[in-house]
Design a protein around this motif. Structure first.
Motif, PDB file in Angstrom:
ATOM      1  N   CYS A 107      -1.035   4.034   9.379  1.00  0.00           N
ATOM      2  CA  CYS A 107      -0.419   4.800   8.280  1.00  0.00           C
ATOM      3  C   CYS A 107      -1.302   5.974   7.854  1.00  0.00           C
ATOM      4  O   CYS A 107      -0.794   7.051   7.552  1.00  0.00           O
ATOM      5  CB  CYS A 107      -0.137   3.886   7.090  1.00  0.00           C
TER       6      CYS A 107
ATOM      7  N   GLN B 148      -3.258  -6.157   9.385  1.00  0.00           N
ATOM      8  CA  GLN B 148      -2.950  -5.285   8.243  1.00  0.00           C
ATOM      9  C   GLN B 148      -3.862  -4.060   8.256  1.00  0.00           C
ATOM     10  O   GLN B 148      -3.434  -2.958   7.945  1.00  0.00           O
ATOM     11  CB  GLN B 148      -3.101  -6.044   6.926  1.00  0.00           C
TER      12      GLN B 148
ATOM     13  N   GLU C 123     -11.570  -0.893   4.153  1.00  0.00           N
ATOM     14  CA  GLU C 123     -11.174  -2.014   5.008  1.00  0.00           C
ATOM     15  C   GLU C 123     -11.980  -2.036   6.307  1.00  0.00           C
ATOM     16  O   GLU C 123     -12.393  -3.112   6.764  1.00  0.00           O
ATOM     17  CB  GLU C 123      -9.684  -1.931   5.336  1.00  0.00           C
TER      18      GLU C 123
ATOM     19  N   VAL D 253      -8.457   2.686   3.991  1.00  0.00           N
ATOM     20  CA  VAL D 253      -8.790   2.323   5.371  1.00  0.00           C
ATOM     21  C   VAL D 253     -10.302   2.337   5.581  1.00  0.00           C
ATOM     22  O   VAL D 253     -10.843   1.464   6.264  1.00  0.00           O
ATOM     23  CB  VAL D 253      -8.074   3.259   6.371  1.00  0.00           C
TER      24      VAL D 253
ATOM     25  N   ASN E  43      -2.679  -0.250   8.309  1.00  0.00           N
ATOM     26  CA  ASN E  43      -3.150   0.750   7.353  1.00  0.00           C
ATOM     27  C   ASN E  43      -3.812   1.928   8.063  1.00  0.00           C
ATOM     28  O   ASN E  43      -3.670   3.078   7.633  1.00  0.00           O
ATOM     29  CB  ASN E  43      -4.098   0.121   6.336  1.00  0.00           C
TER      30      ASN E  43
ATOM     31  N   ASN F 241       0.823  -1.205   0.000  1.00  0.00           N
ATOM     32  CA  ASN F 241       0.000   0.000   0.000  1.00  0.00           C
ATOM     33  C   ASN F 241       0.858   1.256   0.000  1.00  0.00           C
ATOM     34  O   ASN F 241       0.344   2.352   0.080  1.00  0.00           O
ATOM     35  CB  ASN F 241      -0.917  -0.001   1.217  1.00  0.00           C
TER      36      ASN F 241
ATOM     37  N   ARG G  13      -5.058   6.655   1.023  1.00  0.00           N
ATOM     38  CA  ARG G  13      -4.939   5.835   2.230  1.00  0.00           C
ATOM     39  C   ARG G  13      -6.213   5.904   3.058  1.00  0.00           C
ATOM     40  O   ARG G  13      -6.653   4.906   3.610  1.00  0.00           O
ATOM     41  CB  ARG G  13      -3.770   6.282   3.087  1.00  0.00           C
TER      42      ARG G  13
END
Length: 166
Positions: free
Chosen positions: A159, A152, A75, A72, A156, A60, A68
């Motif tokens: 991040c 993960q 996700e 996210v 993310n 990513n 991003r």
């Protein structure tokens, strides 16, 4: 006459069949798995550094901050949906705290999503693959994959919060 229900009978038959299918003897002399009963911290650290580098350069990494956030958000939507599904009581209890955390994070991320932002081609491709998987895969498969990848999602999320510093 002995009367067994179908489910106990199936369990009995499968148990006997599986027990016969797998040998119960001691592993051969060439089997040296005992050395992996405890993974050394430095090995775990080396593997984690490799994974983090891969994610930042090939996974990513290279996504803009706004991409991003969209990543996210997608996700977190999937994660909360899958963790919110009915489950066995013990597992449902284990899911309660992570589900609460992911729901809170999802609400926070929603406030960061720019509705006018058009995702990059890379992110658009990933989102398309996610939509296809959600249509094609069984709920059980999606749930298992989601649970196996929750770390993960946390990475993310971190991040996205760090923005350009990740």
């Amino acid at each position: 006459m002995l009367h067994l229900g179908l489910a106990p009978l199936l369990v009995l038959v499968l148990g006997v069949s599986l027990g016969a299918a797998f040998p119960h003897d001691i592993p051969g002399k060439g089997c040296r798995l005992s050395q992996y009963q405890s993974i050394a911290p430095e090995q775990r650290h080396a593997v984690d550094r490799m994974r983090q580098e891969f994610v930042s350069t090939a996974g990513n990494g290279g996504l803009r901050v706004s991409d991003r956030v969209l990543l996210v958000a997608a996700e977190l939507n999937l994660t909360t949906a899958m963790l919110g599904l009915p489950a066995a009581p013990g597992f449902a209890e284990l899911c309660r705290e992570p589900l609460h955390f992911f729901r809170s994070a999802r609400e926070a991320v929603q406030g960061c999503v720019d509705p006018s932002h058009q995702p990059s081609g890379r992110l658009r491709h990933w989102l398309h693959k996610l939509q296809n998987a959600m249509r094609a895969e069984s709920t059980e498969c999606l749930r298992a994959t989601t649970i196996l990848h929750v770390l993960q999602v946390l990475d993310n999320l971190r991040c996205a919060a760090l923005q350009d510093k990740c």
